[in-house]
Design a protein around this motif. Structure first.
Motif, mmCIF file in Angstrom:
data_model
loop_
_atom_site.group_PDB
_atom_site.id
_atom_site.type_symbol
_atom_site.label_atom_id
_atom_site.label_comp_id
_atom_site.label_asym_id
_atom_site.label_seq_id
_atom_site.Cartn_x
_atom_site.Cartn_y
_atom_site.Cartn_z
ATOM 1 N N VAL A 7 20.714 48.275 -5.290
ATOM 2 C CA VAL A 7 20.845 48.655 -6.696
ATOM 3 C C VAL A 7 19.486 48.531 -7.370
ATOM 4 N N VAL A 8 19.370 49.148 -8.527
ATOM 5 C CA VAL A 8 18.117 49.118 -9.273
ATOM 6 C C VAL A 8 18.318 48.531 -10.666
ATOM 7 N N HIS A 9 19.457 48.797 -11.280
ATOM 8 C CA HIS A 9 19.686 48.401 -12.666
ATOM 9 C C HIS A 9 20.173 46.949 -12.735
ATOM 10 N N PHE A 10 19.224 46.014 -12.938
ATOM 11 C CA PHE A 10 19.549 44.604 -12.910
ATOM 12 C C PHE A 10 20.587 44.238 -13.976
ATOM 13 N N TRP A 11 20.473 44.837 -15.149
ATOM 14 C CA TRP A 11 21.337 44.441 -16.250
ATOM 15 C C TRP A 11 22.793 44.773 -15.985
ATOM 16 N N GLN A 12 23.044 45.743 -15.144
ATOM 17 C CA GLN A 12 24.416 46.142 -14.859
ATOM 18 C C GLN A 12 25.052 45.273 -13.782
ATOM 19 N N THR A 13 24.248 44.597 -13.006
ATOM 20 C CA THR A 13 24.790 43.852 -11.867
ATOM 21 C C THR A 13 24.952 42.369 -12.158
ATOM 22 N N ASN A 14 24.366 41.869 -13.247
ATOM 23 C CA ASN A 14 24.355 40.431 -13.469
ATOM 24 C C ASN A 14 25.373 40.030 -14.526
ATOM 25 N N ARG A 15 26.322 39.187 -14.135
ATOM 26 C CA ARG A 15 27.397 38.785 -15.040
ATOM 27 C C ARG A 15 27.050 37.525 -15.838
ATOM 28 N N ASN A 16 25.851 36.975 -15.649
ATOM 29 C CA ASN A 16 25.483 35.788 -16.402
ATOM 30 C C ASN A 16 24.803 36.120 -17.727
ATOM 31 N N PHE A 17 24.421 37.357 -17.911
ATOM 32 C CA PHE A 17 23.739 37.732 -19.139
ATOM 33 C C PHE A 17 24.593 37.563 -20.397
ATOM 34 N N PRO A 18 25.886 37.835 -20.390
ATOM 35 C CA PRO A 18 26.665 37.687 -21.633
ATOM 36 C C PRO A 18 26.543 36.311 -22.266
ATOM 37 N N VAL A 19 26.509 35.260 -21.451
ATOM 38 C CA VAL A 19 26.364 33.909 -21.987
ATOM 39 C C VAL A 19 25.006 33.764 -22.654
ATOM 40 N N ASN A 20 23.967 34.186 -21.972
ATOM 41 C CA ASN A 20 22.616 34.078 -22.518
ATOM 42 C C ASN A 20 22.482 34.884 -23.805
ATOM 43 N N MET A 21 23.084 36.073 -23.824
ATOM 44 C CA MET A 21 23.024 36.908 -25.024
ATOM 45 C C MET A 21 23.726 36.245 -26.208
ATOM 46 N N GLU A 22 24.845 35.598 -25.944
ATOM 47 C CA GLU A 22 25.577 34.934 -27.018
ATOM 48 C C GLU A 22 24.803 33.733 -27.545
ATOM 49 N N LEU A 23 24.166 32.993 -26.661
ATOM 50 C CA LEU A 23 23.343 31.869 -27.099
ATOM 51 C C LEU A 23 22.199 32.361 -27.982
ATOM 52 N N ALA A 24 21.587 33.474 -27.579
ATOM 53 C CA ALA A 24 20.499 34.042 -28.376
ATOM 54 C C ALA A 24 21.014 34.537 -29.729
ATOM 55 N N ARG A 25 22.188 35.151 -29.741
ATOM 56 C CA ARG A 25 22.758 35.676 -30.995
ATOM 57 C C ARG A 25 23.023 34.560 -31.992
ATOM 58 N N LEU A 26 23.455 33.409 -31.495
ATOM 59 C CA LEU A 26 23.754 32.273 -32.369
ATOM 60 C C LEU A 26 22.509 31.446 -32.702
ATOM 61 N N GLY A 27 21.378 31.824 -32.109
ATOM 62 C CA GLY A 27 20.143 31.094 -32.374
ATOM 63 C C GLY A 27 20.085 29.735 -31.716
ATOM 64 N N LEU A 28 20.825 29.539 -30.642
ATOM 65 C CA LEU A 28 20.856 28.258 -29.930
ATOM 66 C C LEU A 28 19.721 28.206 -28.923
ATOM 67 N N ARG A 29 18.940 27.145 -28.949
ATOM 68 C CA ARG A 29 17.752 27.069 -28.099
ATOM 69 C C ARG A 29 17.753 25.872 -27.150
ATOM 70 N N GLN A 30 18.525 24.830 -27.447
ATOM 71 C CA GLN A 30 18.539 23.639 -26.604
ATOM 72 C C GLN A 30 19.959 23.126 -26.460
ATOM 73 N N GLY A 31 20.374 22.872 -25.218
ATOM 74 C CA GLY A 31 21.724 22.377 -24.998
ATOM 75 C C GLY A 31 21.906 21.853 -23.591
ATOM 76 N N PHE A 32 23.185 21.712 -23.202
ATOM 77 C CA PHE A 32 23.527 21.104 -21.918
ATOM 78 C C PHE A 32 24.611 21.934 -21.226
ATOM 79 N N ALA A 33 24.675 21.808 -19.880
ATOM 80 C CA ALA A 33 25.694 22.495 -19.093
ATOM 81 C C ALA A 33 25.719 21.899 -17.695
ATOM 82 N N PRO A 34 26.817 22.076 -16.946
ATOM 83 C CA PRO A 34 26.814 21.672 -15.531
ATOM 84 C C PRO A 34 25.723 22.432 -14.774
ATOM 85 N N TYR A 35 25.284 21.857 -13.661
ATOM 86 C CA TYR A 35 24.106 22.388 -12.961
ATOM 87 C C TYR A 35 24.176 23.891 -12.710
#
Length: 490
Positions: A380-408
């Motif tokens: 594949v070539v289109h990275f944005w279409q294949t990665n399902r982790n981007f929605p979380v990152n996009m939501e964090l950016a939308r809310l202006g969140l820059r520092q936090g915690f999560a399981p490894y």
């Protein structure tokens, strides 16, 4: 222009073109997989180095530092061209391309007319192989160093030059200080090979090589000590190794068989016995069994005058497979990533000692092409279409969140492409810092959100820190946001 220089220039140009083509191809394969916290951590470490933290002060790294072999390539790429998300896929692809081309070059040195088509076993990864070789690319940089060391050893056979031994020692020290697996894949096998040859010939064989190996081990240990006492990164290291129990050995053998079959695309179990069912897997199984049978013949041959490379390759295969079987190391099929170097050494032995007429070599090429076509997953070539982790990152950016915690496994992986600092934590009896591929001051600086994998983790976080002001499901996770700074001191 002299003929020799012109010939060398053409050779280098050919390798450069092949490197570019293979890197592009492997990048398209790497992009079939989502982001992975192990790999993203190397990217974050490289970014910190580029921000001036050259020694990664305050970092707890992995079981090995991987500084030169895996982190530094990201530093070089981003330092030269600036950061881009595609480097997450491109750098591992370039490492695999370098591994394949160094193996091919070694084939040309060992046996110019050899059956180099055997390299398809590593050069054409299956879908499972992509997970082992590219995302994450653990140990691949170390294997590159091993092959480069072998090329330097053979360069000394043509003309003994002290400068080459100096380069050999320098390269080996950097690789040893970065990844301890080189001891088991190169140092011990070569020492064993030199011992066997010395006994056979009743005199010390290749004393300079022996001396360089011993000096490299001492210098690598010294380099690690100097870095430790100068406040560099901390390496938690492996747990105390021990022989596995009898029951665990049976489990290890099961993982070994399953992992090897998956790597070579030969896992035929639970599939319909037909050409449309397990046909491809049975073809790959036949190729794998042929390769293993040929390795046994090479090892037992009375007509082959085995040299240091042959013995070292056989020792490497036996030692690393034996360690995998009898240690407590294996966890699942992915643990067979530790056996990639034995796969490479197997392919090199086969390429060197498979003697075929012209017709046989052509048939081998056809078989290698068929193996590759049935192995490689659809790129594949289109990275944005294949990665399902981007929605979380996009939501964090939308809310202006820059520092936090999560399981490894949810922490670093959601720190890209928009920069967010997520410190990994351990949800056990209590919420604690997870000092593995993380930075100590992340916990003292704190954060304003928790990204939880389960509702139970979300409930535990709210018991520990009080009710969150915002509770939101995001792409299978639970996002908790507070209007205060949360801290997790040691």
């Amino acid at each position: 222009m002299p003929v020799r220089i012109r010939k060398t220039s053409k050779t280098l140009l050919g390798y450069l073109v092949a490197f570019v083509v293979l890197s592009a191809f492997y990048t398209s394969l790497a992009a079939t997989l989502p982001l992975n916290s192990d790999s993203v951590s190397a990217v974050l470490e490289a970014q910190d180095i580029l921000h001036g933290n050259v020694l990664l002060r305050g970092w707890d790294l992995s079981t090995e530092p991987y500084y030169v072999t895996e982190i530094l390539p990201y530093v070089v790429a981003a330092g030269l061209a600036g950061w881009h998300l595609s480097f997450y896929y491109l750098v591992p692809a370039m490492l695999l391309a370098a591994l394949v081309l160094l193996a091919f070059r070694l084939c040309r040195v060992l046996a110019p007319a050899g059956a180099w088509f055997w390299l398809v076993l590593v050069a054409a990864p299956t879908a499972f192989g992509v997970q082992v070789l590219l995302i994450p690319c653990i140990h691949i940089g170390a294997y590159i160093g091993v092959l480069a060391c072998w090329l330097l050893i053979f360069a000394q056979k043509k003309q003994e030059r002290p400068a080459v031994w100096g380069v050999f020692v320098g390269l080996l020290v950097l690789c040893l200080a970065s990844d301890d697996i080189i001891k088991y894949g190169f140092i011990l096998p070569v020492l064993g090979a030199l011992a066997v040859l010395s006994v056979q010939k009743r005199r010390l064989e290749q004393g300079r090589l022996l001396l360089c190996l011993l000096v490299s081990v001492v210098l690598a240990h010294g380099l690690k000590t100097v870095l430790t006492h100068n406040g560099a990164f901390h390496v938690p290291g492996l747990w105390t190794m021990a022989f596995a129990g009898q029951g665990r050995i049976g489990y290890n053998l099961s993982v070994l068989v399953s992992g090897v079959l998956h790597f070579f695309g030969a896992y035929f179990f639970e599939k319909e016995f037909s050409l449309h069912g397990a046909g491809s897997e049975l073809f790959h199984l036949a190729v794998l069994l042929l390769a293993l049978w040929c390795i046994v013949r090479i090892a037992r041959s009375k007509t082959i005058l085995h040299d240091v490379f042959d013995y070292a390759a056989l020792f490497c295969i036996g030692l690393m497979v034996g360690a995998f079987t009898f240690s407590q190391l294996p966890i699942d099929d992915a643990s067979t990533r530790y056996l990639v170097l034995p796969y490479v050494m197997m392919a090199l032995l086969l390429a060197r000692h498979t003697v075929l007429p012209a017709g046989g070599r052509m048939l081998g090429l056809v078989g290698a092409a068929a193996y590759a076509l049935l192995s490689v997953p659809a790129p594949v070539v289109h990275f944005w279409q294949t990665n399902r982790n981007f929605p979380v990152n996009m939501e964090l950016a939308r809310l202006g969140l820059r520092q936090g915690f999560a399981p490894y496994w949810s922490a670093a992986v959601n720190a890209l492409p928009n920069p967010v600092r997520i410190a990994p934590v351990d949800f056990s009896a209590e919420i604690r810092p997870f000092h593995f591929l993380s930075k100590r001051d992340w916990y003292t600086q704190g954060g304003t959100f928790f990204l939880c994998d389960t509702p139970a983790q979300a409930a535990q976080a709210q018991v520990r820190f009080g009710a969150a002001q915002r509770v939101e499901p995001v792409d299978g996770h639970v996002l908790l946001v507070w209007d205060k700074t949360l801290r997790l001191p040691d």
